[in-house]
Scaffold this motif. Structure first.
Motif, short mmCIF file in Angstrom:
data_model
loop_
_atom_site.label_atom_id
_atom_site.label_comp_id
_atom_site.label_asym_id
_atom_site.label_seq_id
_atom_site.Cartn_x
_atom_site.Cartn_y
_atom_site.Cartn_z
N MET A 575 109.84 -23.72 68.95
CA MET A 575 108.73 -23.57 69.90
C MET A 575 109.26 -22.95 71.19
N ASP A 576 108.44 -22.08 71.86
CA ASP A 576 108.92 -21.47 73.10
C ASP A 576 108.98 -22.52 74.20
N GLU A 577 109.80 -22.29 75.18
CA GLU A 577 110.11 -23.29 76.22
C GLU A 577 108.88 -23.64 77.03
N GLN A 578 108.01 -22.65 77.40
CA GLN A 578 106.83 -22.92 78.23
C GLN A 578 105.89 -23.88 77.52
N THR A 579 105.70 -23.63 76.19
CA THR A 579 104.81 -24.52 75.44
C THR A 579 105.37 -25.92 75.38
N ARG A 580 106.69 -26.02 75.20
CA ARG A 580 107.29 -27.36 75.16
C ARG A 580 107.04 -28.10 76.47
N ASP A 581 107.22 -27.37 77.60
CA ASP A 581 107.06 -28.01 78.91
C ASP A 581 105.62 -28.43 79.12
N ASN A 612 116.83 -30.25 60.08
CA ASN A 612 117.33 -29.10 60.82
C ASN A 612 118.20 -28.19 59.94
N TYR A 613 118.30 -28.54 58.65
CA TYR A 613 119.12 -27.78 57.72
C TYR A 613 118.37 -27.74 56.39
N ASP A 614 118.47 -26.63 55.73
CA ASP A 614 117.68 -26.47 54.50
C ASP A 614 118.34 -27.20 53.33
N LEU A 679 101.98 -39.55 65.28
CA LEU A 679 103.29 -38.93 65.42
C LEU A 679 103.92 -39.46 66.70
N ASP A 680 105.01 -40.22 66.52
CA ASP A 680 105.62 -40.82 67.72
C ASP A 680 106.41 -39.77 68.49
N SER A 681 106.78 -40.15 69.71
CA SER A 681 107.41 -39.20 70.64
C SER A 681 108.77 -38.73 70.14
N ALA A 682 109.51 -39.63 69.46
CA ALA A 682 110.86 -39.25 69.01
C ALA A 682 110.76 -38.14 67.97
N ARG A 683 109.84 -38.28 67.02
CA ARG A 683 109.70 -37.26 65.99
C ARG A 683 109.13 -35.97 66.57
N LEU A 684 108.19 -36.15 67.59
CA LEU A 684 107.64 -34.96 68.22
C LEU A 684 108.73 -34.20 68.96
N GLU A 685 109.59 -34.93 69.67
CA GLU A 685 110.68 -34.27 70.39
C GLU A 685 111.60 -33.54 69.41
N LEU A 687 110.72 -32.25 66.58
CA LEU A 687 110.03 -31.04 66.14
C LEU A 687 110.02 -29.96 67.21
N MET A 688 110.01 -30.38 68.52
CA MET A 688 109.95 -29.40 69.60
C MET A 688 111.32 -28.94 70.05
N SER A 689 112.38 -29.50 69.40
CA SER A 689 113.73 -29.09 69.81
C SER A 689 113.94 -27.62 69.52
N ASP A 690 114.84 -27.05 70.27
CA ASP A 690 115.05 -25.60 70.21
C ASP A 690 115.92 -25.25 68.99
N GLN A 691 115.37 -25.41 67.81
CA GLN A 691 116.08 -25.06 66.58
C GLN A 691 115.06 -24.86 65.46
N THR A 692 115.52 -24.19 64.44
CA THR A 692 114.66 -23.98 63.27
C THR A 692 114.58 -25.26 62.46
N HIS A 693 113.35 -25.55 61.99
CA HIS A 693 113.15 -26.75 61.19
C HIS A 693 112.70 -26.35 59.77
N TYR A 694 113.10 -27.20 58.84
CA TYR A 694 112.73 -26.98 57.44
C TYR A 694 111.91 -28.17 56.96
#
Length: 754
Positions: A575-581, A612-614, A679-685, A687-694
């Motif tokens: 996700m882009d940084e502005q949207t995360r903020d 975070n890894y396929d 969706l709790d905050s830990a899982r949301l965070e 998902l919003m981390s700056d990395q590709t998710h699988y």
């Protein structure tokens, strides 16, 4: 005020009411309203999480033997190969050699013709008969004289033998006397002498055999002629004649007295004596003998057999050995008809001659002949040989002479040996059984330890050029290390070929589910082929049947509970940084919205996994090579070094039960469910981390008690969104405060089946 005549009554009433209201307002006073509170606006953001479609049709992979039939809504395993060829070999086309057909012919019955012959003749000729005188008289009379006169010829005939009644002869023309005598006696009681008296023994046709002659016999005297053996070597026809002639000398003109009561006479006597007959001569009667030799016992019966061609000329196959031993003084000709062997011109016949006191063996081949009975439709159970023995005349002669002194020691031995018979085609009834070469089926699909298939069809297709019904008996065995073999037995029939249909196609389907469901390492198909005796068959050397096999496994199954993770991931970019903020500053609540459509004929649950890894292990205990657990964390080595794999379960949902299924356990109307999970905050965070998710689904299917059918169109469809409720004030800039908020991502409608 003037009112336009164009206004009607209703218009006038409305205008008047407005004027009154305006006047009232103009005459009133009031305080100003307080400033209003600003409303709060919330923005809902629906971010796509994953879209999963687990389609059964995607399993189709012909390289791995998985096939689909969209028109029949069917998916199945299919693999196959070729069946070994089964050929009719020469050994079932051979009748082994039989014992020789033997016969002995002697001529001892000819001795029946050697009967002694003794014939006596006595005849009296009187004077009254000779001259016509009335004698006798009561008193003496005197004749003036008796003239010299030739006595009338007298003849007596006798049958000596029956020319058609002597053994071995069609007709006897004559016999030859070995020992015999013809004797005569003349008594002259005439009053005068007899001159030139002659008695002749003649054959029926006038040939003189013996003559007895008396030059003169005085009156009152008797003369005899006996010469023993005067018939030796003479030939007699079936009947003889004895002819008497004489001259009465006369009285030379002198008177002759005839006593009272007398009639002077001449008595003629002859005796024909044969003590021994040397031989008989005539037209021989053919001696006909028919003998049969049973064919060696066999499971098969032959109606018609077409004999093959032997290329080497061997004497142990397709040959007749004819051995003759002639111990007679006769030349013998033979014609032997082998009544079961037919060539282009008819029955196989052998003509041969064996001269007196000779022996020898001749051979006759019967390649390419046909073995059958005379009627051509009955079963050949024996060889029938007709032998005709014919006694042959000496060169230049037309009749045969058989000595009457022949005994049992004078014989003709005949031995007829029929070798092994090799056919290239046999028509008949067969009870023949032969082994089908074992066939091993390998490369059996694996990975179905939790599945039992309702039906596993071993489809056998046969191509048969043998003109015989063939019954098959199969044993299909599955083998797996550490387990007892599993056996399925089955019977079937191969249609027989015909002249009009030289290759007949047959199909046989065998359910081998018990063998296949044991997950065998290999399957061995073996058995026997039998040609039954209940049907007429035509077998030909080197004719064969062959075929192909195909194993078809429809996806109608009963399964134990199982869990699996599809191999393909959905990839979610950072996700882009502005949207995360903006989300962090204005988030009110977060949830996961999921729509699930279940077109599988079983129930279970679905979990959405994120990493975070396929890589998604099914369990910690089943890690693939190259993955490690270190202090409860999962690691792997990549090109950049050691990577820590973070993965989590975002949500879980039960698969909806199909709304309707048919009697075959096939889904008619799929099940549908919409599910909302916080969706709790830990899982949301995460998902919003700056990395590709699988993202992948982990699917658990409950076991089935009954068999269900998985169709080509069956699938599980999952559409999942992250729904975020955010304070709109945090999202809008000052110059956007009066704008209407719009969602960043619109929700997507789930597709429906079929």
């Amino acid at each position: 005020m003037t009112i336009s005549p164009l206004l009607n009554y209703r218009q006038i009433s409305r205008l008047l009411a407005i004027i009154i209201v305006v006047c009232l307002l103009a005459g009133c006073t009031y305080d100003p309203f307080p400033a209003p509170d600003m409303p709060k606006f919330y923005q809902t953001l629906n971010l796509p999480l994953t879209e999963i479609s687990l389609e059964v049709s995607s399993l189709v992979d012909t390289t791995n033997f998985i096939f689909g039939d969209s028109s029949a809504d069917m998916i199945y395993f299919k693999f196959g190969g070729l069946l070994d060829t089964v050929t009719l070999t020469e050994d079932i086309f051979v009748i082994p050699a039989t014992d020789p057909v033997s016969l002995r012919q002697d001529f001892s019955q000819i001795s029946m013709a050697n009967n002694p012959i003794d014939i006596s003749i006595s005849q009296q000729v009187t004077l009254s008969q000779q001259f016509g005188l009335p004698l006798p008289q009561n008193e003496d009379i005197i004749l003036p004289s008796i003239e010299r006169t030739k006595s009338p010829e007298s003849e007596s005939s006798f049958q000596i033998f029956d020319p058609y009644g002597i053994p071995y002869f069609e007709r006897v023309d004559y016999i030859t006397i070995g020992s015999g005598t013809f004797s005569t006696e003349i008594e002259n009681q005439l009053p005068v002498d007899l001159d030139s008296v002659k008695l002749q023994l003649m054959n029926r046709e006038g040939e003189i055999i013996v003559t007895s002659f008396y030059e003169s016999i005085p009156s009152g005297q008797t003369r005899s002629d006996r010469n023993p053996g005067n018939l030796d070597g003479k030939r007699l026809q079936d009947s003889i004649r004895v002819v008497y002639t004489a001259i009465i000398a006369g009285s030379n003109g002198q008177p002759v007295m005839i006593l009272a009561g007398t009639d002077p006479y001449v008595r003629i006597g002859a005796r024909f004596e044969v003590e021994e007959i040397e031989s008989c001569t005539g037209i021989p009667k053919p001696i006909e003998i028919t003998q049969s030799q049973a064919i060696p016992p066999s499971n098969n019966t032959v109606i018609r057999g077409f004999i093959g061609q032997t290329t080497t000329g061997t004497l142990d196959t397709n040959v007749i050995a004819l051995s003759l031993n002639n111990q007679t003084p006769l030349n013998i000709g033979m014609r032997i008809d082998f009544n079961n062997f037919y060539g282009e011109t008819g029955v196989l016949s052998v003509d041969t001659v064996m001269n007196a006191q000779r022996s020898g063996t001749t051979y006759e081949r019967f390649d390419l002949d046909t073995l059958r009975n005379t009627d051509g439709v009955s079963i050949v159970d024996s060889f029938t040989v007709s032998t005709q023995i014919l006694l042959l005349p000496d060169p230049g002669d037309t009749v045969v002479t058989i000595p009457l002194n022949m005994t049992a020691a004078d014989y003709m031995d005949v031995s007829i040996g029929i070798s092994a018979i090799k056919f290239n085609q046999i028509d008949g009834f067969f009870n023949e059984t032969f082994t089908i070469p074992p066939m091993t089926i390998r490369d059996i699909p694996t990975g179905f330890g939790d599945v039992d298939f309702d039906q596993v069809l071993l489809n056998l297709t046969f191509f048969n050029e043998i003109q015989a019904q063939t019954n098959l008996s199969f044993d299909i065995q599955g083998f797996r290390a550490g387990m007892n073999p599993e056996l399925v037995s089955a019977d079937g029939e191969i249609l027989k070929a015909t002249d009009q249909k030289p290759v007949a196609k047959s199909e046989l389907n065998i359910d081998i589910a018990p063998v296949f469901n044991m997950l065998p390492d290999s399957i061995i198909v073996s058995g026997e082929a039998a040609i039954p005796a209940s049907d007429t068959s035509k077998l030909q050397v080197n004719k064969s049947f062959w075929g192909e096999y195909e194993v078809v496994v429809p996806f109608r199954l009963k399964m134990n509970p199982m869990t699996f993770i599809p191999v393909k991931s959905n990839k979610m970019s950072p996700m882009d940084e502005q949207t995360r903020d903006q989300i962090r500053s204005g988030l009110i609540e977060a949830s996961i919205l999921t729509d699930v459509e279940n077109d599988f004929p079983m129930t279970g649950s679905l979990e959405i996994l994120v990493s975070n890894y396929d890589y998604f292990p099914l369990s910690i205990d089943s890690l693939d090579s190259g993955y490690y657990m270190i202090n409860d964390s999962l690691f792997t080595m990549s090109d950049t070094g050691l990577v820590c794999i973070e993965y989590d379960t975002l949500m879980r949902i039960d698969l909806p039960t199909p709304l309707k299924m048919d009697d075959e356990g096939r889904v008619v109307i799929p099940g549908y469910r919409r599910h909302t999970a916080e969706l709790d905050s830990a899982r949301l965070e995460f998902l919003m981390s700056d990395q590709t998710h699988y993202i992948r689904a982990r699917i658990h299917l409950n076991g089935t008690e009954d068999f269900v059918t998985v169709g080509y169109y069956d699938k599980v469809s999952v559409l999942s969104l992250i729904s975020l409720t955010i304070d709109a004030g945090e999202l809008l800039s000052e110059d956007e405060e009066d704008s209407v908020a719009k969602p960043i991502v619109q929700s997507k409608q789930l597709s429906k089946r079929k």
